[in-house]
Write an enzyme that holds these catalytic residues in place. Structure first.
Site, mmCIF file in Angstrom:
data_model
loop_
_atom_site.group_PDB
_atom_site.id
_atom_site.type_symbol
_atom_site.label_atom_id
_atom_site.label_comp_id
_atom_site.label_asym_id
_atom_site.label_seq_id
_atom_site.Cartn_x
_atom_site.Cartn_y
_atom_site.Cartn_z
ATOM 1 N N LYS A 74 -7.033 3.398 -0.320
ATOM 2 C CA LYS A 74 -7.251 1.858 -1.118
ATOM 3 C C LYS A 74 -8.407 1.321 -1.584
ATOM 4 O O LYS A 74 -8.535 0.468 -2.515
ATOM 5 C CB LYS A 74 -7.186 1.119 0.124
ATOM 6 C CG LYS A 74 -5.987 0.778 1.208
ATOM 7 C CD LYS A 74 -6.423 0.061 2.465
ATOM 8 C CE LYS A 74 -5.115 -0.102 3.034
ATOM 9 N NZ LYS A 74 -5.454 -1.131 4.641
ATOM 10 N N ASP A 110 -3.477 -7.496 3.444
ATOM 11 C CA ASP A 110 -3.405 -7.292 4.835
ATOM 12 C C ASP A 110 -4.888 -8.373 5.484
ATOM 13 O O ASP A 110 -4.065 -8.756 6.819
ATOM 14 C CB ASP A 110 -4.372 -6.115 4.783
ATOM 15 C CG ASP A 110 -4.081 -4.421 4.787
ATOM 16 O OD1 ASP A 110 -2.945 -3.942 4.788
ATOM 17 O OD2 ASP A 110 -4.918 -3.945 4.244
#
Ligand code: ATR
Length: 283
Positions: A74, A110
């Protein structure tokens, strides 16, 4: 959306991670495509460290419309994109890539997925509320940022390594009053808390019998949320429920982060119920 009608017919999507075998993202997104009758597919790709740059080049070469990025990629993936949305830049991590005719943009869904799940599933609106976060790792960053931007009255972050909690508090302070603290210091502020969000791996399979903090003071006025979704109900949530607190499990965060990604890629509203059902079936 022009990109949606690709010459090859089936519009490709995927998730890059290591490990990736147990990812529930393929079943979730493929169900969503089917539900809306879209000619699209989503697959998991095991991308090992050192191969991420080539894999991202592959998104362009093979004209994938979108990709999710998960552990451990990420952060590094940000080096290979053409543009990064300001939220993802502030969080310092990208979990979703959108390909517009070869231009790759990184997003982070997220945190916003978490906040939307909290609202839709627990009926909890963050604005004006006092939040206590447990944990200050990678998963906590997106959540802390989204809670602060959503208008939390305060965000307290407790962590075993207090310096990491202080760093995260500092990072979100432009958006909400925030402070880092130890788990022991929770005793001094607990009467003021509306929402507790647990963000560590404690209580996650296989450590299912563990709980991070003393829960004897939990009460009816509290909402307790766990981003862990394996198991669906953690020991923290069981103890919270026994005290009459409202509880919110981590499955929703997973489903809604996927829903935002789906909406960025397709421009269509995500079929949430079908996506959740697909994930539950895959367990
Ligand atoms: P992730 O990306 O999953 O959040 P991470 O960045 O390694 O993973 O962060 C893990 C979080 O869980 C941290 O808050 C970590 O606390 P420290 O910063 O003090 O390491 C927390 N954590 C993990 N195992 C823990 C344990 N046994 N007790 C307390 N906290 C723990």
């Amino acid at each position: 959306m022009k990109q949606w009608q690709m010459d090859t017919g089936t519009v490709m999507h995927g998730v890059f991670g290591d490990p990736i075998k147990h990812s529930k993202s393929p079943v979730m997104h493929n169900r969503a495509f089917r539900e809306l009758g879209l000619n699209a597919a989503y697959a998991a790709f095991h991308i090992k460290p050192g191969q991420l740059k080539d894999a991202v080049a592959g998104i362009r070469a093979m004209q994938f419309r979108g990709v999710n990025v998960t552990i451990p990629h990420k952060l590094e993936v940000m080096d290979y994109l053409d543009d990064i949305h300001e939220d993802a830049r502030a969080i310092g991590a990208v979990n979703t890539i959108v390909n517009d005719d070869g231009k790759l943009t990184g997003f982070n869904t997220d945190g916003i997925g978490y906040v939307r799940s909290l609202k839709e599933e627990a009926g909890f609106a963050v604005a004006g509320k006092k939040v206590l976060m447990l944990g200050a790792g990678g998963a906590a960053r997106g959540v802390a940022y989204a809670l602060a931007k959503e208008g939390a009255a305060s965000v307290r972050i407790a962590n075993r390594t207090v310096s990491k909690a202080e760093e995260l508090a500092e990072a979100i302070r432009p958006f909400a009053p925030a402070e880092g603290m130890s788990y022991e210091a929770i005793a001094d502020v607990r009467d003021e808390i509306d929402l507790i969000v647990h963000n560590t791996e404690v209580g996650m399979h296989p450590k299912v019998d563990e709980v991070l903090i003393d829960t004897s003071w939990f009460h009816e006025g509290l909402t307790v949320s766990d981003i862990v979704y394996n198991p669906l109900v953690t020991r923290l949530l069981r103890e919270a429920e026994a005290k009459g607190a409202k509880t919110h499990g981590g499955l929703g965060m997973f489903v809604y982060q996927g829903a935002y990604a789906f909406e960025y890629w397709t421009g269509r509203e995500a079929p949430i119920a079908a996506m959740r059902e697909a994930v539950l079936e895959a367990f």
